[in-house]
Design a protein around this motif. Structure first.
Motif, PDB file in Angstrom:
ATOM      1  N   GLU A 154       1.100  -2.001   6.214  1.00 40.58           N
ATOM      2  CA  GLU A 154      -0.126  -2.533   6.792  1.00 40.58           C
ATOM      3  C   GLU A 154      -1.027  -3.113   5.705  1.00 40.58           C
ATOM      4  O   GLU A 154      -1.645  -4.167   5.885  1.00 40.58           O
ATOM      5  CB  GLU A 154      -0.863  -1.431   7.552  1.00 40.58           C
ATOM      6  N   LEU A 155      -1.109  -2.422   4.568  1.00 40.33           N
ATOM      7  CA  LEU A 155      -1.916  -2.924   3.455  1.00 40.33           C
ATOM      8  C   LEU A 155      -1.378  -4.246   2.920  1.00 40.33           C
ATOM      9  O   LEU A 155      -2.138  -5.070   2.401  1.00 40.33           O
ATOM     10  CB  LEU A 155      -1.933  -1.902   2.317  1.00 40.33           C
ATOM     11  N   SER A 156      -0.074  -4.442   3.040  1.00 35.63           N
ATOM     12  CA  SER A 156       0.565  -5.608   2.448  1.00 35.63           C
ATOM     13  C   SER A 156       0.464  -6.867   3.306  1.00 35.63           C
ATOM     14  O   SER A 156       0.880  -7.939   2.854  1.00 35.63           O
ATOM     15  CB  SER A 156       2.040  -5.306   2.163  1.00 35.63           C
ATOM     16  N   LYS A 157      -0.042  -6.748   4.501  1.00 30.24           N
ATOM     17  CA  LYS A 157      -0.165  -7.929   5.364  1.00 30.24           C
ATOM     18  C   LYS A 157      -1.065  -8.963   4.693  1.00 30.24           C
ATOM     19  O   LYS A 157      -2.184  -8.679   4.294  1.00 30.24           O
ATOM     20  CB  LYS A 157      -0.728  -7.531   6.726  1.00 30.24           C
ATOM     21  N   GLY A 158      -0.559 -10.181   4.575  1.00 29.14           N
ATOM     22  CA  GLY A 158      -1.322 -11.249   3.944  1.00 29.14           C
ATOM     23  C   GLY A 158      -1.248 -11.269   2.436  1.00 29.14           C
ATOM     24  O   GLY A 158      -1.891 -12.098   1.787  1.00 29.14           O
ATOM     25  N   SER A 159      -0.453 -10.386   1.843  1.00 27.55           N
ATOM     26  CA  SER A 159      -0.345 -10.316   0.393  1.00 27.55           C
ATOM     27  C   SER A 159       0.535 -11.442  -0.152  1.00 27.55           C
ATOM     28  O   SER A 159       1.452 -11.922   0.512  1.00 27.55           O
ATOM     29  CB  SER A 159       0.243  -8.964  -0.023  1.00 27.55           C
ATOM     30  N   ASP A 160       0.245 -11.835  -1.396  1.00 26.02           N
ATOM     31  CA  ASP A 160       1.101 -12.799  -2.088  1.00 26.02           C
ATOM     32  C   ASP A 160       2.334 -12.121  -2.671  1.00 26.02           C
ATOM     33  O   ASP A 160       3.189 -12.793  -3.253  1.00 26.02           O
ATOM     34  CB  ASP A 160       0.326 -13.479  -3.227  1.00 26.02           C
ATOM     35  N   PHE A 161       2.421 -10.800  -2.519  1.00 21.23           N
ATOM     36  CA  PHE A 161       3.542 -10.035  -3.083  1.00 21.23           C
ATOM     37  C   PHE A 161       4.197  -9.174  -1.992  1.00 21.23           C
ATOM     38  O   PHE A 161       4.194  -7.936  -2.083  1.00 21.23           O
ATOM     39  CB  PHE A 161       3.054  -9.152  -4.230  1.00 21.23           C
ATOM     40  N   PRO A 162       4.763  -9.795  -0.961  1.00 22.13           N
ATOM     41  CA  PRO A 162       5.343  -9.020   0.148  1.00 22.13           C
ATOM     42  C   PRO A 162       6.549  -8.180  -0.263  1.00 22.13           C
ATOM     43  O   PRO A 162       6.864  -7.185   0.396  1.00 22.13           O
ATOM     44  CB  PRO A 162       5.741 -10.101   1.159  1.00 22.13           C
ATOM     45  N   ASP A 163       7.219  -8.561  -1.364  1.00 20.16           N
ATOM     46  CA  ASP A 163       8.397  -7.811  -1.791  1.00 20.16           C
ATOM     47  C   ASP A 163       8.048  -6.397  -2.234  1.00 20.16           C
ATOM     48  O   ASP A 163       8.915  -5.513  -2.230  1.00 20.16           O
ATOM     49  CB  ASP A 163       9.109  -8.530  -2.940  1.00 20.16           C
ATOM     50  N   MET A 164       6.804  -6.163  -2.621  1.00 20.93           N
ATOM     51  CA  MET A 164       6.433  -4.822  -3.077  1.00 20.93           C
ATOM     52  C   MET A 164       6.581  -3.802  -1.964  1.00 20.93           C
ATOM     53  O   MET A 164       7.140  -2.718  -2.168  1.00 20.93           O
ATOM     54  CB  MET A 164       5.000  -4.816  -3.618  1.00 20.93           C
ATOM     55  N   ALA A 165       6.080  -4.119  -0.766  1.00 18.71           N
ATOM     56  CA  ALA A 165       6.176  -3.179   0.353  1.00 18.71           C
ATOM     57  C   ALA A 165       7.631  -2.978   0.764  1.00 18.71           C
ATOM     58  O   ALA A 165       8.041  -1.861   1.110  1.00 18.71           O
ATOM     59  CB  ALA A 165       5.355  -3.681   1.536  1.00 18.71           C
ATOM     60  N   HIS A 166       8.423  -4.047   0.707  1.00 18.51           N
ATOM     61  CA  HIS A 166       9.842  -3.936   1.075  1.00 18.51           C
ATOM     62  C   HIS A 166      10.583  -3.031   0.096  1.00 18.51           C
ATOM     63  O   HIS A 166      11.329  -2.131   0.505  1.00 18.51           O
ATOM     64  CB  HIS A 166      10.486  -5.317   1.097  1.00 18.51           C
ATOM     65  N   THR A 167      10.357  -3.256  -1.205  1.00 20.55           N
ATOM     66  CA  THR A 167      11.031  -2.436  -2.212  1.00 20.55           C
ATOM     67  C   THR A 167      10.557  -0.990  -2.145  1.00 20.55           C
ATOM     68  O   THR A 167      11.332  -0.049  -2.370  1.00 20.55           O
ATOM     69  CB  THR A 167      10.785  -3.005  -3.621  1.00 20.55           C
ATOM     70  N   TYR A 168       9.280  -0.792  -1.837  1.00 19.81           N
ATOM     71  CA  TYR A 168       8.731   0.555  -1.658  1.00 19.81           C
ATOM     72  C   TYR A 168       9.540   1.312  -0.602  1.00 19.81           C
ATOM     73  O   TYR A 168       9.913   2.476  -0.796  1.00 19.81           O
ATOM     74  CB  TYR A 168       7.265   0.448  -1.247  1.00 19.81           C
TER      75      TYR A 168
END
Length: 266
Positions: A154-168
């Motif tokens: 949810e925090l990652s919505k709209g982020s320029d770094f979407p891969d961080m949440a996926h890798t998490y």
């Protein structure tokens, strides 16, 4: 006989390990970040004081975890390094959101309120013999049901770094949490039907690169955001040089053919 350095001994193996270039970058980054953390005082950045406090606390937490990551890397504890990478990723996801979202602080506090309520509820269910006054105070607190759990996705919505949440999520499933996939890493099944269990599961070359790349990206996000808040640091080239070195290392991706099976015993 002279004592052999642990990393020199490991260099004779064919197992995946962390390159000297990556390890040196991690050490240099840690040292530079420590100098930033050791600053005695600086002009307070603009913005809400409480939000600024959270941002600096996130940086402090990131550096605490990154220091642990360096120690693990120096001893080639790859499995543990991947787990700590998840914690650094979480800090970066929060730091990124803290700079992008006006509602970040409220979301963080709502998550804290939800956690307190849930723990109080569990305490009530586990302790049925409380005295009248304690039971009344606890119930009064529980009657005010509030808060909402906060998820990295949810925090990652709209982020320029979407891969961080996926890798998490990937690291949560394959290493950090007790899952079937994570447990399989600790075993190797032999052709004769026997099974060997290992205390130090290996990672594939690709997993090592992903871990180091995300660890570095997370650390740089947290640090550069803090640097930009401090006028006296904004012109310092050290972290921008580290960022260039990081990008060069990140670009050297292992070939799929270099992979070996994760979970093989040492």
């Amino acid at each position: 006989m002279a004592k052999t350095d642990k990393r020199e001994d490991i260099m004779t193996r064919t197992e995946p390990m962390i390159s000297d270039q990556w390890l040196q970058w991690m050490r240099d980054y840690r040292d530079a970040a420590k100098q930033l953390a050791d600053m005695d005082s600086f002009e307070q950045p603009k913005g809400d004081t409480e939000t600024l406090f959270v941002k600096f606390a996130l940086f402090a937490r990131t550096m605490t975890l990154f220091d642990t990551a360096v120690l693990l890397a120096e001893h080639d504890k790859l499995f543990e390094l991947r787990s700590i990478c998840r914690e650094v990723l979480e800090c970066a996801i929060h730091m990124d959101a803290a700079f992008r979202r006006d509602d970040y602080l409220k979301m963080l506090k709502d998550d804290d309120d939800k956690s307190r309520w849930s723990r109080a509820k569990a305490f009530q269910e586990r302790n049925t013999d409380l005295d009248t006054d304690s039971r009344s105070l606890l119930q009064e607190f529980l009657n005010e049901k509030k808060g909402k759990p906060l998820k990295p996705s949810e925090l990652s919505k709209g982020s320029d770094f979407p891969d961080m949440a996926h890798t998490y999520r990937e690291i949560s499933a394959d290493t950090a949490h007790v899952t079937y996939t994570a447990l399989v890493r600790h075993s190797k099944h032999n052709d004769d039907g026997s099974t060997i269990f290992t205390l130090d599961p290996l990672l594939t070359d690709i997993e090592i690169h992903e871990t180091l790349a995300m660890l570095g990206l997370s650390a740089m996000i947290c640090t550069l955001n803090v640097v930009r808040m401090i006028p006296t640091m904004s012109g310092d080239p050290v972290f921008f040089t580290l960022n260039e070195r990081f990008r060069a290392l990140q670009a050297i991706r292992p070939a799929m053919s270099d992979n070996i099976g994760a979970g093989e015993a040492r």
